[in-house]
Design a protein around this motif. Structure first.
Motif, short mmCIF file in Angstrom:
data_model
loop_
_atom_site.label_atom_id
_atom_site.label_comp_id
_atom_site.label_asym_id
_atom_site.label_seq_id
_atom_site.Cartn_x
_atom_site.Cartn_y
_atom_site.Cartn_z
N TRP A 170 0.85 -1.19 0.00
CA TRP A 170 0.00 0.00 0.00
C TRP A 170 0.89 1.25 0.00
N GLU A 171 0.96 1.88 -1.14
CA GLU A 171 1.67 3.14 -1.37
C GLU A 171 3.19 3.01 -1.41
N ARG A 172 3.80 2.41 -0.40
CA ARG A 172 5.26 2.34 -0.35
C ARG A 172 5.72 0.89 -0.30
N PRO A 173 6.92 0.61 -0.78
CA PRO A 173 7.46 -0.75 -0.65
C PRO A 173 7.55 -1.15 0.82
N ASN A 174 7.34 -2.43 1.07
CA ASN A 174 7.40 -3.00 2.42
C ASN A 174 6.35 -2.43 3.37
N GLN A 175 5.35 -1.79 2.79
CA GLN A 175 4.23 -1.30 3.61
C GLN A 175 2.94 -1.91 3.07
N THR A 176 2.28 -2.70 3.90
CA THR A 176 1.04 -3.36 3.49
C THR A 176 -0.15 -2.69 4.17
N ARG A 177 -1.32 -3.03 3.66
CA ARG A 177 -2.53 -2.52 4.30
C ARG A 177 -2.59 -2.98 5.76
N TRP A 178 -2.17 -4.22 5.98
CA TRP A 178 -2.20 -4.74 7.35
C TRP A 178 -1.25 -3.98 8.27
N SER A 179 -0.04 -3.73 7.81
CA SER A 179 0.92 -3.02 8.66
C SER A 179 0.42 -1.62 8.99
N VAL A 180 -0.21 -0.96 8.01
CA VAL A 180 -0.75 0.39 8.27
C VAL A 180 -1.91 0.31 9.25
N ALA A 181 -2.85 -0.60 9.00
CA ALA A 181 -4.02 -0.73 9.87
C ALA A 181 -3.60 -1.08 11.29
N LYS A 182 -2.64 -2.01 11.41
CA LYS A 182 -2.18 -2.43 12.74
C LYS A 182 -1.51 -1.28 13.48
N SER A 183 -0.69 -0.52 12.78
CA SER A 183 0.04 0.58 13.41
C SER A 183 -0.90 1.70 13.88
N ILE A 184 -1.80 2.10 13.00
CA ILE A 184 -2.70 3.21 13.34
C ILE A 184 -3.69 2.78 14.42
N LYS A 220 -22.22 3.78 7.76
CA LYS A 220 -21.60 5.01 7.27
C LYS A 220 -20.26 4.65 6.63
N TYR A 221 -20.24 4.64 5.31
CA TYR A 221 -19.05 4.21 4.58
C TYR A 221 -18.10 5.39 4.40
N ILE A 222 -16.81 5.15 4.68
CA ILE A 222 -15.78 6.17 4.48
C ILE A 222 -14.64 5.53 3.72
N ASP A 223 -14.29 6.11 2.59
CA ASP A 223 -13.25 5.55 1.73
C ASP A 223 -11.89 6.13 2.14
N ALA A 224 -10.99 5.27 2.56
CA ALA A 224 -9.64 5.70 2.93
C ALA A 224 -8.67 5.14 1.90
N ASP A 225 -8.40 5.93 0.87
CA ASP A 225 -7.59 5.40 -0.23
C ASP A 225 -6.09 5.58 -0.02
N THR A 226 -5.70 6.23 1.08
CA THR A 226 -4.28 6.36 1.42
C THR A 226 -4.10 6.10 2.91
N PRO A 227 -2.92 5.71 3.34
CA PRO A 227 -2.68 5.51 4.78
C PRO A 227 -2.99 6.75 5.61
N GLY A 228 -2.60 7.94 5.08
CA GLY A 228 -2.87 9.17 5.81
C GLY A 228 -4.35 9.41 5.99
N LYS A 229 -5.13 9.15 4.96
CA LYS A 229 -6.57 9.35 5.07
C LYS A 229 -7.19 8.32 6.01
N PHE A 230 -6.66 7.11 6.00
CA PHE A 230 -7.17 6.09 6.93
C PHE A 230 -7.00 6.56 8.37
N SER A 231 -5.86 7.11 8.69
CA SER A 231 -5.63 7.61 10.04
C SER A 231 -6.64 8.71 10.38
N ASN A 232 -6.86 9.59 9.42
CA ASN A 232 -7.79 10.71 9.67
C ASN A 232 -9.22 10.22 9.88
N VAL A 233 -9.69 9.32 9.02
CA VAL A 233 -11.09 8.91 9.11
C VAL A 233 -11.34 8.03 10.33
N LEU A 234 -10.33 7.25 10.72
CA LEU A 234 -10.49 6.44 11.93
C LEU A 234 -10.58 7.34 13.16
#
Length: 455
Positions: A44-58, A191-205
């Motif tokens: 997701w966006e950068r090498p060695n960064q997955t959706r899971w790693s982003v979701a877990k971190s945030i 209530k659906y919120i589209d988080a198409d980038t890691p930064g937006k995911f952090s914001n919407v969460l």
């Protein structure tokens, strides 16, 4: 002393009635429903960064930041993490950390252990989450679903979510879609919120969390024909737009300065607001701004209607009220009663003999009056029991049916409005239609008339 006791009892009764009966629960439960299917391992966006790693971190950071909130309990349910994709285990979901005070470190540790691998049984997981919330009042139950894809096991997520919300298991879920695999078809479930980038995911969460705790208020301005907020003293219902279930009921109030009061409303769901005037006014799909005071303005101009009958002081006479051109009865009004209606045209049918129909135009802040003449009383004698009907004779020569006669009595009385009438009657024991008797008669206000059909 008895008088003093009665006064004290009355005072206590008034005080009990003035206590606030509706308020938001003091505490909140948030269930994180987390996607750990195999697709969450995609970059997701950068090498060695997955959706899971982003979701877990945030999620780890947010759970840690919530540890100081004493009015919050958290839980973690995960799906797609116990069976590999090739098995297609559509029951692969588990409550990894149940609701409990100060369990934040348990959730953080569990996030470190989980490895995504399986399919996406969202519907089944949401269904199982109904058992995750402990029973008992005093809590708002909220689900935050985090997923990078749609249902892969054939479940009907929308129907399941609606059923759970109608049962009051949880409020409208937040659904956060991660990356390009997310689908707006999930909107029907919450209530659906589209988080198409890691930064937006952090914001919407963070936004979902903040909305859950935001103190949100509303005042309702009921507008008259001139757009002034002066209408009041009617019931107002906030219903969940998604489920239709009522959530708040208030009787509208204006203070001494003519200002509507303020009520606290949960901003997590959208509302259909019904102003229970006659007929009602409905404003749909109201989204409240969390953490703000929301002013909801609704036109509700009204006027009055009074129905009276000469010589009658009680309220025993009833009339049915319909909007002009519509068949539905919107009210049954008593005589001598002042009743308020929205401005517009109405048909009033009095339940007299014969019935009378009036068309009226209710105007704002005005009173329309319908005055019926006093009735007369007719004593009928049909010699023997039989079959028959009563008709009123109009001025144009046409007759209108009024009622059928009592076939069990040969002597009876009817209360009729003034007018010209005709009775048509045949005794039971006769052997042909030719034995039908006819009699015309007149009725005057306040007078009693005797009618002998066969004399």
């Amino acid at each position: 002393m008895l008088f003093v006791v009665v006064l004290c009892a009355l005072a206590q009764g008034v005080m009990a009635q003035t206590k606030v009966q509706q308020k938001l629960p003091d505490k909140t439960r948030i269930l994180f429903l987390l996607d750990a299917s195999g697709s969450m391992l995609e970059q997701w966006e950068r090498p060695n960064q997955t959706r899971w790693s982003v979701a877990k971190s945030i999620l780890t950071h947010i759970v840690d930041s919530l540890s100081r909130n004493s009015k919050l309990e958290l839980a973690l349910r995960v799906y797609g993490h116990r069976s590999p994709q090739e098995i297609k285990n559509c029951k692969d979901t588990y409550l990894e950390v149940p609701f409990k005070g100060k369990n934040h470190s348990l959730i953080i540790d569990k996030l470190k252990e989980i490895k995504p691998k399986g399919v996406t049984p969202i519907t089944y997981s949401l269904e199982q989450s109904a058992n995750d919330f402990p029973a008992g009042p005093g809590y708002r139950n909220i689900v935050i679903l985090i997923t990078d894809g749609i249902e892969s096991c054939g479940g009907d997520l929308c129907a399941m979510s609606r059923a759970m919300q109608k049962k009051g298991v949880f409020l409208r879920p937040y659904i956060i879609g991660l990356g390009l695999r997310s689908e707006k078809t999930l909107e029907c479930a919450g209530k659906y919120i589209d988080a198409d980038t890691p930064g937006k995911f952090s914001n919407v969460l963070n936004e979902a969390i903040e909305t859950s705790f935001a103190k949100t208020t509303a005042s309702i301005e009921l507008l008259d024909a001139g757009g002034k907020p002066v209408e009041t003293n009617v019931n107002v219902t906030f219903a969940n737009t998604f489920t239709g279930a009522p959530m708040y009921d208030f009787v509208h109030y204006l203070d001494k300065l003519g200002r509507p009061d303020t009520v606290q409303i949960d901003p997590v769901v959208d509302y259909d607001l019904t102003v229970n005037t006659v007929p009602p006014v409905v404003k749909r799909n109201i989204t409240l701004i969390p953490g703000k005071h929301n002013v909801i303005r609704i036109p509700a101009p009204q006027g009055n209607l009074i129905i009276k009958q000469e010589g009658r002081r009680d309220n025993g006479l009833q009339s049915v009220v319909r909007e002009k051109g519509k068949a539905e009865i919107i009210n049954t009004q008593q005589s001598n009663e002042t009743f308020r209606y929205l401005t517009g045209k109405y048909e009033i049918e009095t339940l007299t003999l014969p019935r009378r129909i009036f068309t009226i135009d209710i105007q704002a802040n005005k009173t329309e009056n319908i005055l019926l003449p006093a009735p007369g009383v007719v004593n009928f004698n049909t010699t023997a029991t039989g079959y028959g009907s009563l008709y009123v004779l109009r001025d144009d020569g046409v007759q209108e049916w009024v009622c059928n006669l009592n076939e069990l009595k040969s002597q009876f009385a009817l209360t009729l409005l003034p007018g010209q009438y005709k009775i048509v009657f045949r005794v039971k024991q006769t052997t042909g239609s030719k034995y039908t008797g006819l009699k015309k008669f007149a009725v005057q206000s306040g007078e009693t008339v005797s009618v002998n059909v066969f004399k």
